[in-house]
Design an enzyme around this catalytic site. Sequence first.
Site, PDB file in Angstrom:
ATOM      1  N   GLN A  39       0.813  -1.221   0.000  1.00 13.84           N
ATOM      2  CA  GLN A  39       0.000   0.000   0.000  1.00 13.84           C
ATOM      3  C   GLN A  39       0.853   1.280   0.000  1.00 13.84           C
ATOM      4  O   GLN A  39       0.462   2.296   0.547  1.00 13.84           O
ATOM      5  CB  GLN A  39      -0.983  -0.007   1.186  1.00 13.84           C
ATOM      6  CG  GLN A  39      -2.287   0.723   0.905  1.00 13.84           C
ATOM      7  CD  GLN A  39      -3.484   0.116   1.606  1.00 13.84           C
ATOM      8  OE1 GLN A  39      -3.669  -1.105   1.582  1.00 13.84           O
ATOM      9  NE2 GLN A  39      -4.321   0.930   2.218  1.00 13.84           N
ATOM     10  N   CYS A  78      -4.747  -6.332  -3.007  1.00 15.50           N
ATOM     11  CA  CYS A  78      -3.727  -7.262  -2.528  1.00 15.50           C
ATOM     12  C   CYS A  78      -3.619  -8.574  -3.304  1.00 15.50           C
ATOM     13  O   CYS A  78      -2.576  -8.880  -3.882  1.00 15.50           O
ATOM     14  CB  CYS A  78      -3.964  -7.571  -1.053  1.00 15.50           C
ATOM     15  SG  CYS A  78      -3.685  -6.161   0.044  1.00 15.50           S
ATOM     16  N   HIS A 129      -0.252 -13.756   1.194  1.00 17.54           N
ATOM     17  CA  HIS A 129      -1.660 -13.478   0.910  1.00 17.54           C
ATOM     18  C   HIS A 129      -2.169 -14.219  -0.326  1.00 17.54           C
ATOM     19  O   HIS A 129      -2.819 -13.644  -1.205  1.00 17.54           O
ATOM     20  CB  HIS A 129      -1.900 -11.978   0.770  1.00 17.54           C
ATOM     21  CG  HIS A 129      -3.286 -11.576   1.188  1.00 17.54           C
ATOM     22  ND1 HIS A 129      -3.670 -10.261   1.325  1.00 17.54           N
ATOM     23  CD2 HIS A 129      -4.387 -12.315   1.509  1.00 17.54           C
ATOM     24  CE1 HIS A 129      -4.925 -10.195   1.706  1.00 17.54           C
ATOM     25  NE2 HIS A 129      -5.392 -11.441   1.819  1.00 17.54           N
TER      26      HIS A 129
END
Length: 497
Positions: A39, A78, A129
């Site tokens: 981010q 993400c 992730h």
Amino acid sequence: MRKFYNRGDLLDSTTEFILKKMSNPTERRPHILLITTDQQRSDCLGINGNHEVETPNLDALARNGVNFRKGYVTCPVCIPARRTLISGMSPDSHGLRRYLDGVDFDPPATLPGCLKEVGYQTELIGKLHLHPQGKRYGFDNITLSETANWRPDHPHQKRNDYVRWLQEKGVTRHPTFQGIGSNSRLSAPWGMDDTLHWNQWVTDETVKLFQQRRDPTCPLFLHLSFFHPHPPFIPLKHYFDRYLEKDLSGPVIGEWAKQGEDARAAPDAVAGPFDEGTMKRAKAAYYALINHIDDCIAHILEQWTNLPDVGNDPLYIIFSSDHGEMLGDHHLFRKSQGYEASAHVPFFLSGINVDLPSMETDDFVSWEDVAPTLLDLAGVVIPPSMDGRSLVSYLDGKEPDDAPDHIFGQCFGRFANLWVVNERWKYIWFAKTNEEQLFDLQNDPRETRDLSGTNTENLQAMRKIMEGHVSGREDVTFDESALSPCANQPPKVFWPN
């Protein structure tokens, strides 16, 4: 253009590709360090023009290599971005064009898998992730923490090696006891010992790898994957104080955004208006987390160069981020949008003990290019499943002629948007409302004036580029007769009333 493959053919061809050795079998393959943050906007490095955030170590690395000033993520959220990073495949190829957890991913080739096949020790420390959690995707070992939050009941994020480490140290308190969530614009100083912060944990784990778990007989590939500056915005107090004391600029509010201030929006709201005080504190905390990461990277590289057996071994480094953060710009927060604050990311190629040009380029690059580039640097032929291109030719100090003339991006969900950016223009199409925006990035790089209602010629040209990317798709219908230029007014997709 999209590429379609038969999976069985890909598996056979990928095996053939990755087993190819370098032309000189005695040549030592370089070590590779892929550093990603989560981010972080492109304009949040000093070398990219930010005079408020302090990133001296990253700036020095970028200056000693190739700084790509137009790095983009083609699905700025993400999981799709991380699929692209590990596989080299575009969202259209790997099949995920929105944030959606709990979906299995089994690409025909991965960056760590290809490197492992030719003898690399492959390691991940930090955030991955992907699903299922714990799948290694070619990594020999993963030290895994998707978030600073402890989520023992989360269906897809039960494992958190950071929280386990805290518990081993006798810390039973939730690491985000401030009550600030992972999508919140609120901020507060870290409330425990500095050595227990997530950034410090991932740094210490990396040094342990270097000193205790590294195989000295083979080259190392490490994906060092920072979770921050992703919220929660809970930096160490001395970093936070540093930026609270500065006279930081407020968010950029475009003419087309909903005007005014309103402190009543939910802490994790995507659209405001937001009050400037809260957003300035969010920026201070966001910068503080980036500043901390910059210092952590300096420590990690210092420890690497002090290893007695590394000596003059070449180490290549790529630094980038999976998407940006709106951070209150245009009264928007979080990511997933095609705006510069969300989709434009830092991206540079540097190294230690390698001969690199010191240069900057405005050629377009994207996360599809990371895996092909690192495989090329390792002497591995790029598998045909990878959509990106190798950037190694830039190491000659020249801009090659194979750079794309535009980037196409997309992210679906509540605010489904598709976008195209070329050398000068940015076109955004909101698929659910058929609204569209047009920005002149050459004269308005902060996207403050939407020209979709006045610049018909360039609007039409950008529409044609968009049509080339979405024609024939079943999930969207790009009907020019149904399009509705926002004409410098607030998009209804964000502010329906």
